[in-house]
Structures are given as C-alpha cells and as structure tokens.
Design a protein around this motif. Structure first.
Motif, short mmCIF file in Angstrom:
data_model
loop_
_atom_site.label_atom_id
_atom_site.label_comp_id
_atom_site.label_asym_id
_atom_site.label_seq_id
_atom_site.Cartn_x
_atom_site.Cartn_y
_atom_site.Cartn_z
N GLU A 315 -64.91 29.23 11.82
CA GLU A 315 -63.59 28.61 11.99
C GLU A 315 -63.69 27.09 11.94
O GLU A 315 -62.88 26.42 11.28
CB GLU A 315 -62.98 29.05 13.32
CG GLU A 315 -62.54 30.51 13.34
CD GLU A 315 -61.94 30.91 14.67
OE1 GLU A 315 -61.77 30.00 15.52
OE2 GLU A 315 -61.65 32.11 14.87
N ARG A 316 -64.67 26.55 12.63
CA ARG A 316 -64.81 25.09 12.65
C ARG A 316 -65.22 24.55 11.28
O ARG A 316 -64.78 23.48 10.87
CB ARG A 316 -65.82 24.68 13.72
CG ARG A 316 -65.32 24.91 15.14
CD ARG A 316 -66.33 24.48 16.17
NE ARG A 316 -66.62 23.05 16.11
CZ ARG A 316 -67.53 22.45 16.88
NH1 ARG A 316 -68.23 23.16 17.75
NH2 ARG A 316 -67.74 21.15 16.78
N GLU A 319 -62.07 24.44 9.27
CA GLU A 319 -61.23 23.33 9.71
C GLU A 319 -61.74 21.98 9.16
O GLU A 319 -60.97 21.08 8.86
CB GLU A 319 -61.20 23.27 11.24
CG GLU A 319 -60.44 24.43 11.88
CD GLU A 319 -60.61 24.46 13.39
OE1 GLU A 319 -61.36 23.60 13.93
OE2 GLU A 319 -60.03 25.35 14.03
#
Length: 324
Positions: A315-316, A319
């Motif tokens: 997820e990071r 992002e």
C-alpha cells in the motif's frame, strides 16, 4: 486423408522482444535462469545482477546447484566481439567463477575457437560456454526464447547425460530430506512449490499475497539451514525500497518469529529476511529430523506473521508511486 495444419517456426528480431540488453534482456534472463539451465544441464540459482567487479559490473552472477560452482554470465543481444571476450575473462576472474557463460545472438568463428582453446587449456574445474540466443514464434503466438549451445567443454554432453542418469550420494540425501516436507506442505496446506531444485534448495509458492515475495528453505555451503523471506520483483530499486519499509516493522516481526537476519543485498537484485540455525545435509538422521521440523515450523509461520506487514508495504509503495 485429412492433414492438420502445422505452424512454421519464424525468427523474431531480438530487439523487438528485448530492446535493451541491460534494461530488458538481463532482468528477463535473471528471472528465467531455469530455461538456460535446461539447455546446459545445470540448476542455476540467481545470486545477483550487475554485480560489481572492481569498477565494472558482471551482468549476472549465479550458482549451479548441481556442481555448487560459481557461474558468471555475460550477455550480448548482438554478435560476439573482442570487448565482451575481455570483459568475460576479467569478470570471471574477479568473481572466481567455475562456470563462465557468454550469451550472444551469433558467435564469430574466432570467438568460438577462443572458448574451445580456453576449455582445452584451463583446469577441469573451469568451464567456458558459448550460447546463442534467438527469439522465435509460430504464427501469431507470443515470441519465445531459443537457446543453442555454440561452445562447451569437450566432455560436457557426456557428463550431463551421466549426471542425469545417476544421482550422487549427496544429491540422494537432499532428495530424502526434502521429500517429507514437500508431501506435508501439499497435504496439510495445499501449497504449491514454485521452484523445487533436486538438491540444496526449494521455494514455496503462494501464501504471501503477491508474487513479489517468496519463501525459500535451503542449506548453505557455510553450514547453515535457512528459511528465508525473499523480496524478488524484477526491479532491484523496488525491492530495496520495499525492504526498507518492511524493516520498520522488524521489532514486531521478531517478537513473533525470534531474531532474524535482515539482508538488503545491495550487490544483488533481491533482498531477504532470514532465520537460520547450524545445519548440514551430512548431519545425522536425528539432527536432520530436527532441522526438518524447524524448517516446517518457520515456513508455515511466515505467512501469518509477514503477510499483514507485506500488505502494508504494498500500500505504501503504491501511495509513493513505486509500482513494478
């Protein structure tokens, strides 16, 4: 009598498949060493890409799990030239390689003769190979690689056939060691085995939520038994960034799994997190049973511990715009 249509094998311009040697062909080959190994009768395991040798870099550093020899691979998506011959010798000496593989689209007669001369004049434990690579397809199919042996030690074909027909006592020990683990993983977990070598290593597929991550069980030449989490996308920079993010959770992970080695492997494409203990395939049957149980315990615990952290890493990375 009706005859079925048969397709015609056609060559494809190699630069249409791999436009750039370093950016396209080398990463592809690093992920598909098994195809090259099949042609040469080897079990090739990747150690790293663009590996430093002084101020220069070797395209691919690998290991042959059959002979345990260090393998140096130098690539050209062009015909052979004197420059790459010199690089091949320099890099191989710098990495103390036992097997040297030169890959090109076409071998000039003088370069094929040079490899033959090296094979005749060097020690038996040093072997030089020339491999021609082409891209081919049938009709509208996807292009596929085609490897052809252009130069090899005189006894290589005979040795490969003999090695395939006979299993050494040490190799038989590895087979006996891994067989119960393989059967248990399939029976109790339904896990697939992504890459199972006959001998010192196999990789467990699935369980971590992404093909970018894998689990490996192995013995090292230094006398360690290991269970490893590998971060192994084709992109070295992505792997390093993901490792750094995962490292932020190291205390939580080690609270569950115990002390671990965090190996960023700046000289290799992949990074890994390792739990290890002393172990050798020549240990007693009782000790091997203990190592087998220890490996099973850790490889089955890895998904429950790592998966939430790996999902957070993905997820990071997204992002941050770091996708691969």
């Amino acid at each position: 009598m009706t005859h079925k249509s048969i397709g015609k094998l056609e060559k494809v311009a190699i630069t249409n498949v791999w436009p750039h040697e370093a950016n396209d062909f080398t990463p592809w080959l690093a992920d598909n060493l098994g195809l090259l190994g099949e042609e040469l009768g080897m079990e090739l395991e990747l150690e790293g890409t663009e590996v430093p040798v002084g101020n220069f870099s070797l395209d691919i550093l690998a290991r042959d799990n059959k002979s345990e020899a260090v393998v140096a691979i130098e690539n050209q998506i062009a015909g052979t030239d004197h420059t790459h011959l010199g690089q091949l010798l320099t890099y191989s000496a710098g990495r103390n390689a036992g097997i040297v593989i030169w890959i090109a689209t076409q071998f000039r007669d003088e370069h094929r003769a040079a490899l033959d001369w090296l094979n005749e004049g060097t020690r038996d434990s040093l072997n030089f190979f020339g491999v021609e690579v082409q891209a081919v397809r049938i009709g509208d199919s996807l292009p596929a690689p085609l490897f052809r042996l252009a130069a090899a030690p005189n006894t290589w074909s005979k040795d490969v056939k003999e090695s395939e027909a006979e299993v050494t006592p040490t190799q038989e020990k590895y087979i006996r060691f891994w067989r119960p683990i393989l059967e248990e993983l399939r029976r109790t977990h339904g896990w697939n085995i992504g890459t199972q070598n006959k001998f010192s290593l196999f990789e467990v597929g699935g369980g971590l939520g992404s093909a970018r991550f894998g689990r490996t069980m192995r013995f090292t030449r230094e006398g360690e038994a290991r269970v490893e989490l590998a971060i192994k996308s084709p992109d070295k920079e992505w792997n390093e960034a993901a490792f750094d993010l995962l490292m932020e959770s190291n205390s939580q992970i080690e609270d569950e799994l115990g002390s671990m080695k965090w190996e960023r492997l700046d000289d290799a494409r992949m990074s890994r997190v390792v739990v290890s203990r002393p172990g050798h395939i020549d240990n007693s049957d009782e000790e091997l049973d203990q190592i087998r149980s220890w490996m099973m315990e850790h490889v089955t615990r890895f998904p429950g511990t790592f998966k939430p952290h790996l999902e957070a890493v993905l997820e990071r990375m997204q992002e941050n715009g770091q996708t691969t």
